[in-house]
Design a protein around this motif. Structure first.
Motif, short mmCIF file in Angstrom:
data_model
loop_
_atom_site.label_atom_id
_atom_site.label_comp_id
_atom_site.label_asym_id
_atom_site.label_seq_id
_atom_site.Cartn_x
_atom_site.Cartn_y
_atom_site.Cartn_z
N PHE A 195 0.82 -1.20 0.00
CA PHE A 195 0.00 0.00 0.00
C PHE A 195 0.86 1.26 0.00
O PHE A 195 0.58 2.22 -0.72
CB PHE A 195 -0.92 0.00 1.22
CG PHE A 195 -1.79 1.22 1.31
CD1 PHE A 195 -2.90 1.34 0.49
CD2 PHE A 195 -1.50 2.24 2.20
CE1 PHE A 195 -3.71 2.47 0.56
CE2 PHE A 195 -2.29 3.36 2.27
CZ PHE A 195 -3.40 3.47 1.46
N GLY A 196 1.92 1.26 0.77
CA GLY A 196 2.83 2.40 0.83
C GLY A 196 3.49 2.66 -0.52
O GLY A 196 3.61 3.81 -0.96
N ARG A 197 3.93 1.61 -1.20
CA ARG A 197 4.54 1.77 -2.52
C ARG A 197 3.52 2.31 -3.52
O ARG A 197 3.84 3.18 -4.34
CB ARG A 197 5.09 0.44 -3.01
CG ARG A 197 6.36 0.04 -2.31
CD ARG A 197 6.87 -1.26 -2.84
NE ARG A 197 8.04 -1.70 -2.10
CZ ARG A 197 8.50 -2.93 -2.07
NH1 ARG A 197 7.88 -3.86 -2.77
NH2 ARG A 197 9.57 -3.24 -1.37
N ALA A 198 2.31 1.78 -3.50
CA ALA A 198 1.27 2.25 -4.43
C ALA A 198 0.92 3.71 -4.15
O ALA A 198 0.76 4.50 -5.09
CB ALA A 198 0.02 1.38 -4.30
N PHE A 199 0.84 4.08 -2.90
CA PHE A 199 0.55 5.47 -2.55
C PHE A 199 1.66 6.40 -2.99
O PHE A 199 1.40 7.46 -3.55
CB PHE A 199 0.33 5.59 -1.04
CG PHE A 199 -0.07 6.96 -0.60
CD1 PHE A 199 -1.38 7.39 -0.76
CD2 PHE A 199 0.85 7.83 -0.04
CE1 PHE A 199 -1.76 8.66 -0.37
CE2 PHE A 199 0.48 9.10 0.35
CZ PHE A 199 -0.82 9.52 0.19
N ALA A 200 2.91 5.99 -2.78
CA ALA A 200 4.04 6.81 -3.21
C ALA A 200 4.06 6.98 -4.73
O ALA A 200 4.32 8.07 -5.24
CB ALA A 200 5.35 6.20 -2.72
N GLU A 201 3.77 5.92 -5.45
CA GLU A 201 3.74 5.98 -6.91
C GLU A 201 2.62 6.89 -7.39
O GLU A 201 2.80 7.69 -8.32
CB GLU A 201 3.58 4.58 -7.50
CG GLU A 201 3.60 4.54 -9.00
CD GLU A 201 4.94 4.93 -9.60
OE1 GLU A 201 4.94 5.46 -10.72
OE2 GLU A 201 5.97 4.74 -8.93
N ALA A 202 1.46 6.80 -6.77
CA ALA A 202 0.33 7.68 -7.14
C ALA A 202 0.67 9.14 -6.85
O ALA A 202 0.35 10.03 -7.64
CB ALA A 202 -0.92 7.26 -6.39
N SER A 260 2.03 14.48 -8.83
CA SER A 260 2.96 15.60 -8.79
C SER A 260 3.51 15.92 -10.17
O SER A 260 3.58 17.08 -10.57
CB SER A 260 4.10 15.28 -7.83
OG SER A 260 5.04 16.31 -7.82
N ALA A 261 3.88 14.88 -10.92
CA ALA A 261 4.39 15.08 -12.28
C ALA A 261 3.30 15.66 -13.18
O ALA A 261 3.56 16.55 -14.00
CB ALA A 261 4.91 13.77 -12.85
N SER A 262 2.09 15.18 -13.04
CA SER A 262 0.98 15.70 -13.83
C SER A 262 0.71 17.16 -13.51
O SER A 262 0.46 17.97 -14.40
CB SER A 262 -0.27 14.86 -13.55
OG SER A 262 -1.37 15.37 -14.25
N SER A 263 0.78 17.52 -12.25
CA SER A 263 0.58 18.91 -11.84
C SER A 263 1.67 19.80 -12.41
O SER A 263 1.39 20.89 -12.92
CB SER A 263 0.57 18.99 -10.32
OG SER A 263 0.51 20.33 -9.91
N ARG A 264 2.93 19.36 -12.34
CA ARG A 264 4.03 20.14 -12.90
C ARG A 264 3.86 20.31 -14.41
O ARG A 264 4.13 21.38 -14.96
CB ARG A 264 5.38 19.49 -12.59
CG ARG A 264 5.87 19.84 -11.20
CD ARG A 264 7.26 19.31 -10.95
NE ARG A 264 7.08 18.02 -10.27
CZ ARG A 264 7.56 16.86 -10.67
NH1 ARG A 264 8.27 16.80 -11.75
NH2 ARG A 264 7.33 15.76 -10.00
#
Length: 167
Positions: free
Chosen positions: A45-52, A57-61
């Motif tokens: 779950f932590g890995r999936a959350f970090a990836e999301a 963040s990349a989409s926002s930038r």
């Protein structure tokens, strides 16, 4: 017999003790398995959350950099969901030239298409909403072009503050 019964009692007590030890051991093993499952699940779950989060963040930038390069066109597309070209094709009008459009023709076509696609008369609500968005998009483009022209005229004229003497 008394000795035999004591011996039988000791062996049955050992058997109970062994069964208790086995049950305690299996509880300990079940506890370990449950703990491991929780840890593995939390890690996934932590890995999936970090990836999301990285993706968001990349989409926002990316959207901020796109908005910086072409300020009004990307904002207008994002707010209405239609490009100016699509809006003109929907209403079958010419795109605004220099920020000026024949708004009477646009409004006339809008009213006709909007009435034809009225759901109570057998029309499509989806098409009616697309027609509305197309009119709004063209109006937005004309309004922003007029505001930009007004700003340019004010800059050319110079700064002239509006002062009210009665206040």
């Amino acid at each position: 017999m008394v000795g035999g019964s004591e011996q039988a009692h000791e062996s049955s007590a050992r058997g109970t003790l062994c069964i208790f030890c086995f049950a305690a051991g299996s509880l300990y093993m079940a506890h370990r398995i449950i703990t491991q499952a929780v840890i593995v699940g939390a890690r996934a779950f932590g890995r999936a959350f970090a990836e999301a989060y990285r993706h968001a963040s990349a989409s926002s930038r990316y959207s901020q950099s796109a908005a910086g390069s072409s300020s009004t066109s990307s904002h207008n597309y994002m707010s209405s969901g239609l490009t100016l070209d699509e809006a003109c094709k929907i209403l079958n009008v010419k795109p605004p030239q220099g920020g000026k459009a024949n708004m009477e023709d646009t409004i006339e076509r809008f009213k006709r298409l909007f009435d034809v696609n009225d759901p109570t008369k057998g029309g499509s609500f989806y098409l009616q909403s697309k027609i509305l968005r197309a009119r709004e998009r063209i109006e937005l483009e004309v309004r922003e072009a007029a505001e930009a022209a007004e700003r340019e005229a004010e800059v050319k004229k110079g700064w002239n503050p509006k002062v009210y003497k009665d206040r």
